[in-house]
Motif scaffolding. Structure first.
Motif, PDB file in Angstrom:
ATOM      1  N   GLU B 332      11.406 -35.241  21.031  1.00 49.36           N
ATOM      2  CA  GLU B 332      11.431 -34.071  20.164  1.00 49.36           C
ATOM      3  C   GLU B 332      10.536 -34.307  18.959  1.00 49.36           C
ATOM      4  O   GLU B 332       9.727 -33.474  18.598  1.00 49.36           O
ATOM      5  CB  GLU B 332      12.861 -33.791  19.734  1.00 49.36           C
ATOM      6  N   ARG B 333      10.690 -35.473  18.335  1.00 42.38           N
ATOM      7  CA  ARG B 333       9.856 -35.833  17.181  1.00 42.38           C
ATOM      8  C   ARG B 333       9.656 -37.330  17.244  1.00 42.38           C
ATOM      9  O   ARG B 333      10.451 -38.032  17.860  1.00 42.38           O
ATOM     10  CB  ARG B 333      10.573 -35.507  15.867  1.00 42.38           C
ATOM     11  N   ASP B 334       8.611 -37.811  16.595  1.00 49.34           N
ATOM     12  CA  ASP B 334       8.521 -39.255  16.458  1.00 49.34           C
ATOM     13  C   ASP B 334       8.263 -39.618  15.001  1.00 49.34           C
ATOM     14  O   ASP B 334       8.061 -38.733  14.162  1.00 49.34           O
ATOM     15  CB  ASP B 334       7.494 -39.887  17.413  1.00 49.34           C
ATOM     16  N   ASP B 335       8.333 -40.924  14.714  1.00 48.86           N
ATOM     17  CA  ASP B 335       8.162 -41.409  13.343  1.00 48.86           C
ATOM     18  C   ASP B 335       9.138 -40.759  12.374  1.00 48.86           C
ATOM     19  O   ASP B 335       8.760 -40.315  11.293  1.00 48.86           O
ATOM     20  CB  ASP B 335       6.723 -41.139  12.864  1.00 48.86           C
ATOM     21  N   VAL B 336      10.373 -40.631  12.788  1.00 48.99           N
ATOM     22  CA  VAL B 336      11.370 -40.024  11.921  1.00 48.99           C
ATOM     23  C   VAL B 336      12.367 -41.099  11.514  1.00 48.99           C
ATOM     24  O   VAL B 336      12.820 -41.871  12.355  1.00 48.99           O
ATOM     25  CB  VAL B 336      12.126 -38.909  12.674  1.00 48.99           C
ATOM     26  N   VAL B 337      12.661 -41.170  10.241  1.00 46.10           N
ATOM     27  CA  VAL B 337      13.688 -42.106   9.790  1.00 46.10           C
ATOM     28  C   VAL B 337      14.991 -41.331   9.674  1.00 46.10           C
ATOM     29  O   VAL B 337      15.068 -40.322   8.973  1.00 46.10           O
ATOM     30  CB  VAL B 337      13.314 -42.726   8.431  1.00 46.10           C
ATOM     31  N   LEU B 338      15.993 -41.762  10.434  1.00 47.70           N
ATOM     32  CA  LEU B 338      17.256 -41.035  10.434  1.00 47.70           C
ATOM     33  C   LEU B 338      17.966 -41.237   9.099  1.00 47.70           C
ATOM     34  O   LEU B 338      17.931 -42.317   8.524  1.00 47.70           O
ATOM     35  CB  LEU B 338      18.152 -41.555  11.554  1.00 47.70           C
ATOM     36  N   GLU B 339      18.624 -40.183   8.635  1.00 51.07           N
ATOM     37  CA  GLU B 339      19.317 -40.301   7.355  1.00 51.07           C
ATOM     38  C   GLU B 339      20.655 -40.996   7.520  1.00 51.07           C
ATOM     39  O   GLU B 339      21.159 -41.640   6.612  1.00 51.07           O
ATOM     40  CB  GLU B 339      19.490 -38.921   6.731  1.00 51.07           C
TER      41      GLU B 339
END
Lengths: 179, 355
Positions: B332-339
């Protein structure tokens, strides 16, 4: 063979030039766009555009000036999409800011190196505060919630940490230059 | 004039009241003020970069220190002259480790900053020679791989040269950040750090910003990446197909016939060349042939059962995509830092790694 090696030479040239200019481009875009995530997206677009148009770059002129000129259009696009209020950043100010970054590009490396040293001497508590702000990308209000303080005092404290670092950088760079 | 630093920070954080805007605009009439703003912006941007890198290194070093057995963990904090150990002085191991990691990573950060500055100078002085064989990529993952030339295993580093993969899937992570997954049978050659050749077979590649300009040559066309993910397939007759999953690429006929300008292909499009055809022609966007290699490039090393990883292109709308045979998985997305932390159930013993 000639064409092949000249194409790979061009790529190498681009990579080198980009690596050197990128810190200035990032700072420029951040100044005009403020949010790190948005700014980083825009910098990536600029990298792509610069790579694609590298053949149009006149190598007699400084590369950083050319990329900053591309960057200005991408920043204006970003405003146009309505993603952020332009605030005070008129076209004219964007130009002057770009020129300032281009002039400063030469000492960029020394200053970044100085910052690395200055961060070593930072008290633990200050380091935690700037980690929350810069690594986690939290707003002052959310940093305040994390450290059980108020947004106002977090702003003041962050400002002080930045001032201390700015002074330290200045001192170190002056020291390097003097002997 | 020494400006109010607080106002500078507020300009940079987009946090100005109406009144302050006028004040800031008036103040920025002077070039000196613009320079001060630039200097402060550099500090913000450099802090972001430096602190993120430090945190990554610190967590990597802490993980490494935690993995060390208790006896060997009493690493001296400094490689200086050995001091006699005061007897009876018990050091809390955990603390000394974390201090050690912090210190080591601090040294690393400074060294890296210096290296980043130096590299540019060195590059300019010494063009890279082909005499030595430095490692360009490493084998990040292998699944059922059988090599035709000589055995290679996960973690091996790879320099320039030809690699022949009979069967299986292999992912190569390049030092510049590019990830290339080969699907056998394939013959792949590394020419230099950002230039490769696919003689035969299928590959998928994900090219981050750091590796823009990465090139895959084939008998039928040259593919230059402009910041993307794409798949390339070369048939036994040299016919080549490319499919762009994300971003854009530039393709040209090898031998660079100057009369034919390179063509841009943007995501959701495909192109091909045929040995008897006239150059590069558009083709239907079909990702099926890349469906085995692409998940590995994206970081999904293995799926089980009926799970199928798809890359259906940019017009993809999750709700409209149906398949009654498989459970579909897509990025779905990449390079995302989860909160918040994502809970994971580990149901089998083994080694797990956060990637």
């Amino acid at each position: 063979m000639g064409d092949e090696s000249s194409a790979s030479k061009t790529r190498q040239e681009f990579t080198q030039a980009w690596l050197k200019a990128e810190p200035s481009v990032s700072a420029y875009v951040f100044a005009a766009i403020s949010g790190f995530h948005d700014a980083e997206d825009v910098v990536q677009q600029i990298a792509q555009e610069a790579a694609g148009r590298f053949d149009q770059y006149d190598s007699n002129r400084p590369f950083v000036g050319w990329v900053l000129w591309l960057a200005k259009s991408r920043v204006i696009d970003f405003y146009r999409k309505g993603k952020r209020d332009r605030l005070i950043f008129s076209d004219e100010l964007l130009d002057r800011l770009g020129q300032a970054f281009a002039q400063r590009a030469g000492q960029r490396c020394d200053r970044r190196e100085a910052l690395e040293h200055c961060l070593e001497d930072l008290p633990e508590r200050s380091r935690r505060l700037i980690d929350l702000r810069y690594v986690e990308d939290l707003s002052a209000a959310r940093v305040a919630a994390a450290v059980d303080s108020t947004a106002g005092s977090v702003r003041v404290l962050l400002g002080r940490v930045r001032n201390a670092l700015a002074e330290c950088i200045q001192r170190r760079v002056a020291l390097e230059e003097s002997p | 004039m020494n400006l109010n630093q607080e106002l500078l920070d507020r300009i940079l954080e987009g946090d100005l009241s109406e009144e302050e805007r006028d004040q800031a605009a008036a103040w920025l009439e002077s070039d000196d003020a613009v320079h001060q703003l630039a200097e402060r912006a550099e500090l913000h941007a450099d802090l972001r970069r430096s602190l993120r890198r430090r945190n990554l290194q610190e967590s990597a070093l802490t993980d490494a220190a935690d993995a060390v057995s208790p006896t060997s963990s009493e690493t001296p904090t400094e490689p200086s002259i050995a001091k006699p150990e005061p007897s009876g002085d018990v050091q809390p191991i955990g603390r000394s480790q974390s201090r050690w990691s912090k210190k080591a990573s601090a040294v690393l950060a400074v060294a890296l900053a210096a290296a980043a500055c130096l590299a540019i100078i060195l590059f300019n002085v010494a063009p890279p020679s082909n005499g030595s064989q430095p490692s360009i990529a490493s084998i990040a993952h292998q699944a059922n791989a059988r090599w035709a030339d000589h055995a290679r295993s996960q973690g091996d580093s790879v320099g320039t040269g030809v690699m022949r993969l009979d069967v299986g899937i292999v992912r190569l992570d390049f030092a510049n950040g590019a990830a290339v997954t080969l699907q056998g049978p394939a013959v792949f050659e590394i020419l230099q750090d950002n230039q490769t050749r696919l003689h035969r077979g299928i590959l998928t590649a994900h090219i981050p910003e750091s590796a823009i300009g990465f090139e895959v040559e084939t008998p039928g066309m040259d593919v230059v990446d402009l910041g993307t993910a794409f798949g390339v397939s070369v048939g036994a007759d040299g016919g080549t197909d490319v499919c762009v999953f994300e971003g854009e690429i530039e393709v040209s006929i090898p031998g660079s016939d100057k009369s034919r300008a390179p063509q841009r292909i943007i995501e959701g499009n495909a192109a091909r060349t045929r040995p008897d055809g006239n150059g590069i022609e558009p083709a239907a966007y079909q990702t099926e042939r890349f469906e085995d290699a692409w998940p590995v490039t994206s970081g999904v090393l293995q799926t089980t059962g009926l799970m199928k990883f798809v890359s259906p292109g940019p017009d993809f709308v999750p709700g409209r995509y149906e398949n009654s045979e498989y459970i579909l998985v897509f990025p779905e997305r990449d390079d995302v830092v989860l909160e918040t932390a994502a809970p994971v159930d580990l149901i089998e013993p083994g080694e797990y790694q956060r990637v």
